[in-house]
Structures are given as C-alpha cells and as structure tokens.
Motif scaffolding. Sequence first.
Motif, mmCIF file in Angstrom:
data_model
loop_
_atom_site.group_PDB
_atom_site.id
_atom_site.type_symbol
_atom_site.label_atom_id
_atom_site.label_comp_id
_atom_site.label_asym_id
_atom_site.label_seq_id
_atom_site.Cartn_x
_atom_site.Cartn_y
_atom_site.Cartn_z
ATOM 1 N N LEU A 68 0.815 -1.219 0.000
ATOM 2 C CA LEU A 68 0.000 0.000 0.000
ATOM 3 C C LEU A 68 0.853 1.275 0.000
ATOM 4 N N GLN A 69 2.156 1.109 -0.019
ATOM 5 C CA GLN A 69 3.051 2.254 -0.066
ATOM 6 C C GLN A 69 3.321 2.643 -1.520
ATOM 7 N N LEU A 70 3.672 3.901 -1.716
ATOM 8 C CA LEU A 70 4.154 4.319 -3.031
ATOM 9 C C LEU A 70 5.456 3.582 -3.336
ATOM 10 N N GLU A 71 5.649 3.234 -4.608
ATOM 11 C CA GLU A 71 6.878 2.541 -4.991
ATOM 12 C C GLU A 71 8.096 3.389 -4.652
ATOM 13 N N HIS A 72 7.982 4.706 -4.867
ATOM 14 C CA HIS A 72 9.052 5.635 -4.530
ATOM 15 C C HIS A 72 8.478 6.721 -3.622
ATOM 16 N N PRO A 73 8.537 6.531 -2.299
ATOM 17 C CA PRO A 73 8.007 7.557 -1.387
ATOM 18 C C PRO A 73 8.637 8.910 -1.687
ATOM 19 N N PRO A 74 7.856 9.982 -1.571
ATOM 20 C CA PRO A 74 8.390 11.304 -1.900
ATOM 21 C C PRO A 74 9.537 11.707 -0.986
ATOM 22 N N SER A 75 10.466 12.437 -1.540
ATOM 23 C CA SER A 75 11.625 12.907 -0.795
ATOM 24 C C SER A 75 11.253 14.110 0.057
ATOM 25 N N VAL A 76 11.663 14.073 1.306
ATOM 26 C CA VAL A 76 11.534 15.244 2.186
ATOM 27 C C VAL A 76 12.771 16.100 1.953
ATOM 28 N N VAL A 77 12.570 17.378 1.661
ATOM 29 C CA VAL A 77 13.686 18.235 1.266
ATOM 30 C C VAL A 77 13.745 19.508 2.099
ATOM 31 N N ALA A 78 14.943 20.062 2.153
ATOM 32 C CA ALA A 78 15.138 21.409 2.690
ATOM 33 C C ALA A 78 15.165 22.358 1.502
ATOM 34 N N ASN A 79 14.265 23.312 1.499
ATOM 35 C CA ASN A 79 14.218 24.310 0.430
ATOM 36 C C ASN A 79 15.138 25.470 0.772
ATOM 37 N N ILE A 80 16.082 25.735 -0.142
ATOM 38 C CA ILE A 80 17.071 26.785 0.065
ATOM 39 C C ILE A 80 17.176 27.603 -1.218
ATOM 40 N N LYS A 81 17.258 28.893 -1.086
ATOM 41 C CA LYS A 81 17.485 29.747 -2.247
ATOM 42 C C LYS A 81 18.777 29.293 -2.943
ATOM 43 N N VAL A 82 18.724 29.123 -4.262
ATOM 44 C CA VAL A 82 19.846 28.546 -4.997
ATOM 45 C C VAL A 82 21.169 29.231 -4.684
ATOM 46 N N VAL A 83 21.160 30.550 -4.588
ATOM 47 C CA VAL A 83 22.413 31.275 -4.335
ATOM 48 C C VAL A 83 22.987 30.961 -2.950
ATOM 49 N N ASN A 84 22.165 30.338 -2.073
ATOM 50 C CA ASN A 84 22.619 30.041 -0.717
ATOM 51 C C ASN A 84 22.948 28.564 -0.490
ATOM 52 N N GLN A 85 22.880 27.742 -1.537
ATOM 53 C CA GLN A 85 23.005 26.304 -1.326
ATOM 54 C C GLN A 85 24.373 25.880 -0.791
ATOM 55 N N THR A 86 25.429 26.667 -1.033
ATOM 56 C CA THR A 86 26.752 26.345 -0.493
ATOM 57 C C THR A 86 27.111 27.221 0.710
ATOM 58 N N ASN A 87 26.179 28.074 1.115
ATOM 59 C CA ASN A 87 26.418 28.950 2.263
ATOM 60 C C ASN A 87 26.498 28.109 3.538
ATOM 61 N N PRO A 88 27.538 28.288 4.370
ATOM 62 C CA PRO A 88 27.680 27.444 5.565
ATOM 63 C C PRO A 88 26.517 27.547 6.534
ATOM 64 N N LEU A 89 25.873 28.717 6.630
ATOM 65 C CA LEU A 89 24.709 28.851 7.503
ATOM 66 C C LEU A 89 23.597 27.923 7.043
ATOM 67 N N HIS A 90 23.286 27.966 5.756
ATOM 68 C CA HIS A 90 22.172 27.184 5.224
ATOM 69 C C HIS A 90 22.484 25.688 5.224
ATOM 70 N N LYS A 91 23.747 25.335 5.003
ATOM 71 C CA LYS A 91 24.134 23.931 5.072
ATOM 72 C C LYS A 91 23.982 23.408 6.500
ATOM 73 N N LEU A 92 24.343 24.230 7.475
ATOM 74 C CA LEU A 92 24.206 23.829 8.873
ATOM 75 C C LEU A 92 22.734 23.694 9.256
ATOM 76 N N LEU A 93 21.895 24.618 8.810
ATOM 77 C CA LEU A 93 20.462 24.538 9.105
ATOM 78 C C LEU A 93 19.844 23.278 8.503
ATOM 79 N N ALA A 94 20.249 22.935 7.280
ATOM 80 C CA ALA A 94 19.751 21.709 6.643
ATOM 81 C C ALA A 94 20.180 20.477 7.441
ATOM 82 N N ASP A 95 21.414 20.476 7.920
ATOM 83 C CA ASP A 95 21.903 19.358 8.735
ATOM 84 C C ASP A 95 21.106 19.232 10.030
ATOM 85 N N LYS A 96 20.747 20.376 10.618
ATOM 86 C CA LYS A 96 19.969 20.353 11.860
ATOM 87 C C LYS A 96 18.571 19.761 11.611
#
Length: 296
Positions: free
Chosen positions: A262-290
């Motif tokens: 009864l599950q989806l074959e590929h359950p949807p991915s839970v993601v952290a949404n980050i502004k593209v220009v910030n994807q390598t920013n250490p603040l945003h990377k740390l927040l995603a890790d948290k």
Amino acid sequence: MKSQLDLNLLKVLSLLHKHRQLKPVAKELGKTESAVSKHLAKLREQLDDQLFVRGAHEYEPTEFTLQLLPEVEKGLTLIKGAIEKEEFDPASYDKPITVAIPSLAQYLIGKALMLDLFDTFPNASIHLTTWSDTSVDDLLDDKIDIGLQYFNPEMTKTVYQKHLGRYKAGIVTSKKYCSKTLEEKLAMPYVLMEMKGWQEKKAVIKIALAECGIEIEKVATVDNITCLFQLLEAKECATLFPAMEHLINQDEYCVEVLPQHLQLEHPPSVVANIKVVNQTNPLHKLLADKLKLHLF
C-alpha cells in the motif's frame, strides 16, 4: 610600461622585499630560484624599472619599488580576502534566522529543534514558522532562510531542494483504537490536515491508497495540528501521516505503518528548500543538517 602587466607576478615584489633573497621566495611560492628570477625579469620589463638591485649580501629595492609596494601589498591583501572563504562561526552569528516547517513537524520536533538552534546560535534571534502557500516567495525574498517540504518537481529553479530523507505512510488513530485491524482502520472516517505542509496539495498518502483501489472516507480537513489530534481523541476517526519515529513514539496515539503493497513505490523525498544562491552557504548547510538530524 612596455607590455601589459601580469598581476600574478606582483607577489614576487612583496616576498622579495620581505626576504631579500631568491631562495626563501622560491620556497614560499613553491617554485625554483630560476623561475623566480624569470618572474623578476618579466616584472622589470613590464614596469620599466630594475625594481631590486643585487647588493653585497641581498637584493635592495629601488626607490620606485619602495613607492609601489604599499599599494601592491594593499591590493594583494584585498584580493586574498576576497577569494578566501571566512570560516563560519555559528556562535558569533548575530542575524535573525527563520525556519519554516510544516505544522506536524513543528508539533513533533519544534521544541528540540529550537533548543538546538538556541545552543548553536546563541547570539541570533530564531524564528520558527509554519510552511504555507507563500513560503516559497518568502524564501526568495530572504524572509525565510530555509523551509521544509516534500520534493516538488514543479518548484522554481531558483530554489534548491536538498534531499533529507523519506518516510513511509501510516494511519494514525487514538490509542483506544489500536486493536482495530488494518481493514477496520481503513474503513474509519478520516480527518486530514489542510492540503499544505506535510500533506502537500497532492495528498500523497491518499493517492497511494487510491492507486491500490482503496478510497478512504474523508469527512473533514483542519489546518491546526492540535485541533486534529484533539479530534482523533474525541471522535472515532483516523488520519494519514508520514510514519515519523517521533510520531510513533507518542504515547497518546497509535501509528500503523501501511504494509509495503500500500506504499508508493518511490516515497516522496523530504527536502530542505534553500534559495539557490545560498546552497553552499555554511549557515544554510548547517540549518539543513539540523533539520535532518531532528527528523531522521
């Protein structure tokens, strides 16, 4: 100046003024003495000056070099500062931080996440808000630093969706209905969260069941997680949620993970949404890790 100035050679001026010998300059640059001598020759040609004159024991700068060096060294310092990434220190970060997560996640991990962020960013003001239909615009307008949601294939390309993990689907009821069979639970009336946040607009779990020929009876929707759990306690009804460990560990509720068929074959991915220009920013990377740490 006889030819275009090669700015890469200017470091030789600074180092030769510092060491007054070719050997230590060559060692610091990782080059041979011959290569440094050639660099000096090119600089002499390009700047139309001797720059350094060999004395009895060391190289002596010309008057032109002494006048030029302060500006050269200032420029080299600016360039070095521009290209070197400053080490990020969360303990000294003092700007506001805003995190938007769905109401279920806020209900289950909000307290632990906030306490962690307080400890990690002691000088910042932390704002935890609920993900809404305007959150993408707020993210792009820098009103939100990071947001939590399911992966959306139609998301604007200006938002980076960082994969955090996946959850299986589950039926949630009050503890008093735990003894019901799966078939009995599927036949119960369902109260669902309003179609945003974790349930998103496509009601992922409901669609998965429909694909297996199971149509649940939806009798109501709410947009407040506390209200939903109160209804589960007051009325014989169920809801559909991702089977988060934090939810399974709740004493008041019964979570039955749907069987694999009864599950989806590929359950949807839970993601952290980050502004593209910030994807390598250490603040945003740390927040995603948290977020990943507390969710999975």
